[in-house]
Motif scaffolding. Structure first.
Motif, PDB file in Angstrom:
ATOM      1  N   MET A 102      -3.326  10.233  -7.391  1.00 14.31           N
ATOM      2  CA  MET A 102      -2.796   9.410  -6.425  1.00 14.31           C
ATOM      3  C   MET A 102      -2.899   7.803  -6.204  1.00 14.31           C
ATOM      4  O   MET A 102      -2.711   7.783  -7.636  1.00 14.31           O
ATOM      5  CB  MET A 102      -4.380   9.614  -5.954  1.00 14.31           C
ATOM      6  CG  MET A 102      -5.157   8.478  -4.398  1.00 14.31           C
ATOM      7  SD  MET A 102      -6.814   7.916  -3.938  1.00 14.31           S
ATOM      8  CE  MET A 102      -6.335   7.993  -1.916  1.00 14.31           C
ATOM      9  N   GLU A 103      -1.598   7.489  -5.031  1.00 15.70           N
ATOM     10  CA  GLU A 103      -1.186   6.536  -5.597  1.00 15.70           C
ATOM     11  C   GLU A 103      -1.639   5.070  -5.580  1.00 15.70           C
ATOM     12  O   GLU A 103      -2.897   5.501  -4.148  1.00 15.70           O
ATOM     13  CB  GLU A 103       0.244   6.447  -4.811  1.00 15.70           C
ATOM     14  CG  GLU A 103       0.951   7.127  -4.944  1.00 15.70           C
ATOM     15  CD  GLU A 103       2.180   7.281  -4.425  1.00 15.70           C
ATOM     16  OE1 GLU A 103       2.816   6.365  -3.995  1.00 15.70           O
ATOM     17  OE2 GLU A 103       3.020   8.488  -4.123  1.00 15.70           O
ATOM     18  N   SER A 104      -1.557   4.716  -5.780  1.00 12.82           N
ATOM     19  CA  SER A 104      -2.501   3.315  -5.387  1.00 12.82           C
ATOM     20  C   SER A 104      -1.547   2.215  -4.315  1.00 12.82           C
ATOM     21  O   SER A 104      -0.124   2.764  -4.137  1.00 12.82           O
ATOM     22  CB  SER A 104      -2.353   2.236  -6.986  1.00 12.82           C
ATOM     23  OG  SER A 104      -1.836   1.873  -7.091  1.00 12.82           O
ATOM     24  N   MET A 105      -2.071   1.540  -2.907  1.00 14.02           N
ATOM     25  CA  MET A 105      -1.560   0.538  -2.270  1.00 14.02           C
ATOM     26  C   MET A 105      -2.169  -0.805  -2.753  1.00 14.02           C
ATOM     27  O   MET A 105      -3.623  -0.622  -2.461  1.00 14.02           O
ATOM     28  CB  MET A 105      -1.854   1.448  -1.023  1.00 14.02           C
ATOM     29  CG  MET A 105      -1.404   0.886   0.195  1.00 14.02           C
ATOM     30  SD  MET A 105      -1.659   1.386   1.674  1.00 14.02           S
ATOM     31  CE  MET A 105      -2.458   2.589   1.363  1.00 14.02           C
ATOM     32  N   GLN A 106      -1.620  -1.447  -2.894  1.00 17.06           N
ATOM     33  CA  GLN A 106      -1.108  -2.854  -2.144  1.00 17.06           C
ATOM     34  C   GLN A 106      -0.988  -3.306  -0.658  1.00 17.06           C
ATOM     35  O   GLN A 106      -0.379  -3.322  -0.722  1.00 17.06           O
ATOM     36  CB  GLN A 106      -0.159  -3.705  -3.571  1.00 17.06           C
ATOM     37  CG  GLN A 106      -0.657  -5.382  -3.742  1.00 17.06           C
ATOM     38  CD  GLN A 106       0.107  -6.369  -4.118  1.00 17.06           C
ATOM     39  OE1 GLN A 106       1.266  -5.623  -4.879  1.00 17.06           O
ATOM     40  NE2 GLN A 106       0.211  -7.249  -4.657  1.00 17.06           N
ATOM     41  N   VAL A 107      -2.341  -3.369  -0.798  1.00 15.99           N
ATOM     42  CA  VAL A 107      -2.690  -4.262   0.863  1.00 15.99           C
ATOM     43  C   VAL A 107      -2.878  -6.481   0.792  1.00 15.99           C
ATOM     44  O   VAL A 107      -2.770  -6.671   0.274  1.00 15.99           O
ATOM     45  CB  VAL A 107      -4.112  -4.439   1.169  1.00 15.99           C
ATOM     46  CG1 VAL A 107      -3.795  -5.182   2.478  1.00 15.99           C
ATOM     47  CG2 VAL A 107      -3.897  -2.913   1.565  1.00 15.99           C
ATOM     48  N   LEU A 108      -1.709  -6.492   1.218  1.00 12.56           N
ATOM     49  CA  LEU A 108      -1.428  -8.316   1.091  1.00 12.56           C
ATOM     50  C   LEU A 108      -2.305  -8.629   2.482  1.00 12.56           C
ATOM     51  O   LEU A 108      -1.662  -8.091   3.607  1.00 12.56           O
ATOM     52  CB  LEU A 108       0.568  -8.859   0.875  1.00 12.56           C
ATOM     53  CG  LEU A 108       0.995  -8.040   0.211  1.00 12.56           C
ATOM     54  CD1 LEU A 108       2.205  -8.061   0.241  1.00 12.56           C
ATOM     55  CD2 LEU A 108      -0.131  -8.674  -1.128  1.00 12.56           C
ATOM     56  N   ASP A 109      -2.743  -9.895   2.790  1.00 11.87           N
ATOM     57  CA  ASP A 109      -2.920 -10.325   3.587  1.00 11.87           C
ATOM     58  C   ASP A 109      -1.855 -12.041   4.157  1.00 11.87           C
ATOM     59  O   ASP A 109      -1.259 -13.078   3.317  1.00 11.87           O
ATOM     60  CB  ASP A 109      -4.465 -11.193   3.439  1.00 11.87           C
ATOM     61  CG  ASP A 109      -5.216 -12.522   4.165  1.00 11.87           C
ATOM     62  OD1 ASP A 109      -4.515 -12.134   5.490  1.00 11.87           O
ATOM     63  OD2 ASP A 109      -5.887 -12.999   3.490  1.00 11.87           O
TER      64      ASP A 109
END
Length: 95
Positions: free
Chosen positions: A1-8
């Motif tokens: 599973m790939e990781s995802m970076q979420v930006l605010d």
């Protein structure tokens, strides 16, 4: 599973005490500061409004400042300059 970076993309909360200046009786002969918030067409809106005010009230001068980003407040040093140079300051928006 790939990781995802979420930006605010939001700014942090800014706690500031505000006070109002006394309303001017007239703009006649005054120096007007105009803050363009940097949104599309805001430069057209504030230039048009400031030109009409300059003609109607014989403003001594109009000082314009364009914010680098509509999502940030005007830099403190620029706000201080406007406060020292202007009798009144307005801000405009566009889109």
């Amino acid at each position: 599973m790939e990781s995802m970076q979420v930006l605010d993309p939001t700014n942090e909360a800014i706690s500031t005490e505000l006070s109002r200046c006394e309303r001017l009786n007239t703009l006649e002969g005054k120096v007007l500061g105009v803050v363009d918030n940097g949104k599309p067409n805001s430069d057209i809106v504030v230039k048009t409004i400031s030109q009409k005010l300059k003609e109607e009230y014989q403003l001594r001068d109009v000082i314009c400042f364009r914010k680098p980003s509509s999502s940030h407040q005007i830099p403190h040093d620029e706000a201080e300059k406007l406060a020292k140079q202007c009798d009144a300051v307005i801000t405009g928006t566009g889109d």
